[in-house]
Enzyme design. Sequence first.
Site, PDB file in Angstrom:
ATOM      1  CG  HIS A  83      -2.064   0.941   1.074  1.00  0.00           C
ATOM      2  ND1 HIS A  83      -1.954   2.282   1.302  1.00  0.00           N
ATOM      3  CD2 HIS A  83      -3.333   0.725   0.662  1.00  0.00           C
ATOM      4  CE1 HIS A  83      -3.118   2.848   1.052  1.00  0.00           C
ATOM      5  NE2 HIS A  83      -3.974   1.933   0.653  1.00  0.00           N
TER       6      HIS A  83
ATOM      7  CG  ASP B 294      -8.412  -3.552  -3.565  1.00  0.00           C
ATOM      8  OD1 ASP B 294      -9.620  -3.378  -3.337  1.00  0.00           O
ATOM      9  OD2 ASP B 294      -7.672  -2.674  -4.026  1.00  0.00           O
TER      10      ASP B 294
END
Length: 431
Positions: free
Chosen positions: A308, A365
């Site tokens: 991320h 996700d």
Amino acid sequence: MSNTALIKFDEKEISCPVIVGTEGEKAIDARNLRKDTGYIFYDQGYGNTGSCESAITYLDGDNGVLRHRGYPIEQLALYSDYVETAYLVIYGELPNLKQRNKFSELLAENAAIGTQMQRIFDGFPESAPPMGMLTSIVSSLAAYYPQYATNNFEQDLKTFDLAAPMTISRIRTIVAMIYRYRHGLPFIHPRDLPFCDNFLHMMFSDPYVAYTPIPEVTRALNLLLLLHADHEQNCSTSTVRMVASSGANMFTSISAGVCALSGPLHGGANSAVMHMLQSIHDEGDDGTRFIAAAKSGTKGNRLMGFGHAVYRNYDPRARIIGKACDELLNRLGKSDPLLDIAKHLEQAALHDDYFLTRKLYPNVDFYSGIIMRALGIPTDMFTVMFAIGRSPGWIANWKEVASNTKGRIYRPRQIYVGATKRDYTPLDQRR
Ligand code: CMC
């Protein structure tokens, strides 16, 4: 702690004020840097640049903390639902009963897409990618509802309390219509149902058989959308703010956010995760090959759903959604081999030096696609689902920009690395 920072270069030293946020985040206020010194900061991708002050979401990526308007995401996931969290993100406070009912009413009343606007669908081929459709249709809202999109902040803020729920509600309806259109199914009009049930109804009812809400499914969809409601200055939200900074109306600014969301490194990652899990499944691999390829460092081979831009720790949303996957499948009495593969991949990566040293952990996700699959949502619709969820965050950020009377147009600088000055060559003298 000093309230100024000294920047020293050449023979010069300048002092810049230090700004401290309510959670103790510190920033050097460099607004006068170029004027005072002729220098700018180079920060490709803006990873070290605070582009704004915002009171919406607090994110501490090192410690895996996410709070909306002060409320931890874990508490919102446990006690709240999508509609209430949307209100919180947009207005800054949890709604009381009257405010909540009013907001829900506005969501319900503004769900339908007018007949003229419905015709826009006819221009698309059935094979049109859902995000391609969503970007164009959301941007058309400014044309169909110009009374809420005057490009005059003062005026647009007056109609904001109606335009905000209308936007969330209509994006949801548009997404359901995209699904129906692409499958050659007749559109199903919204009914007087709670937000998530209404979406499932518009997706899955038939003209002759109404969709029957399943509480576990409704709860899972609520959670999924809630976990996406806002996420600080991510790529799409920063895009919304950038477009808004030019004075653009909310619909137009948000449609730019939808475009930014479509990229595989942002909103497109959820479907990429499913493709990755499916190909591991189809090849009968246990994920070893994918992990080895991901470690090559090339962008095209990344382990999707891992890493991320700001979390250097477990994404708190991934923890919540991973647990919810198990619960949903158990409650529905279903199993999904892709969930087993995901868990195996996660464990392998969490014990691999490559991922550990780079602090790469599962992000939201990694598991969100498995929930959507269990809800019956096809993989190519995942990113448009993300867009429904993120709409309150985009709206709240647009409002912050529009309400800031001292705001400036976003206009980053660059370091030019192209050709230096040269004279024009006529066509007949060019090689
Ligand atoms: N798999 C393998 N290696 C990775 C991955 C990954 N998923 N992510 C980052 N790396 C490596 C990267 O190659 C680099 O290695 P090195 O230091 O040897 O050059 C190192 O880790 C640091 O990566 P980075 O490029 O500085 O990370 P970033 O902050 O620019 O990128 C990211 C963040 C999310 C784009 C990236 O981690 C990624 O591509 N992940 C996969 C896509 C994904 O899951 N995206 C969804 C993000 S969450 C939803 C959202 O907010 O939109």
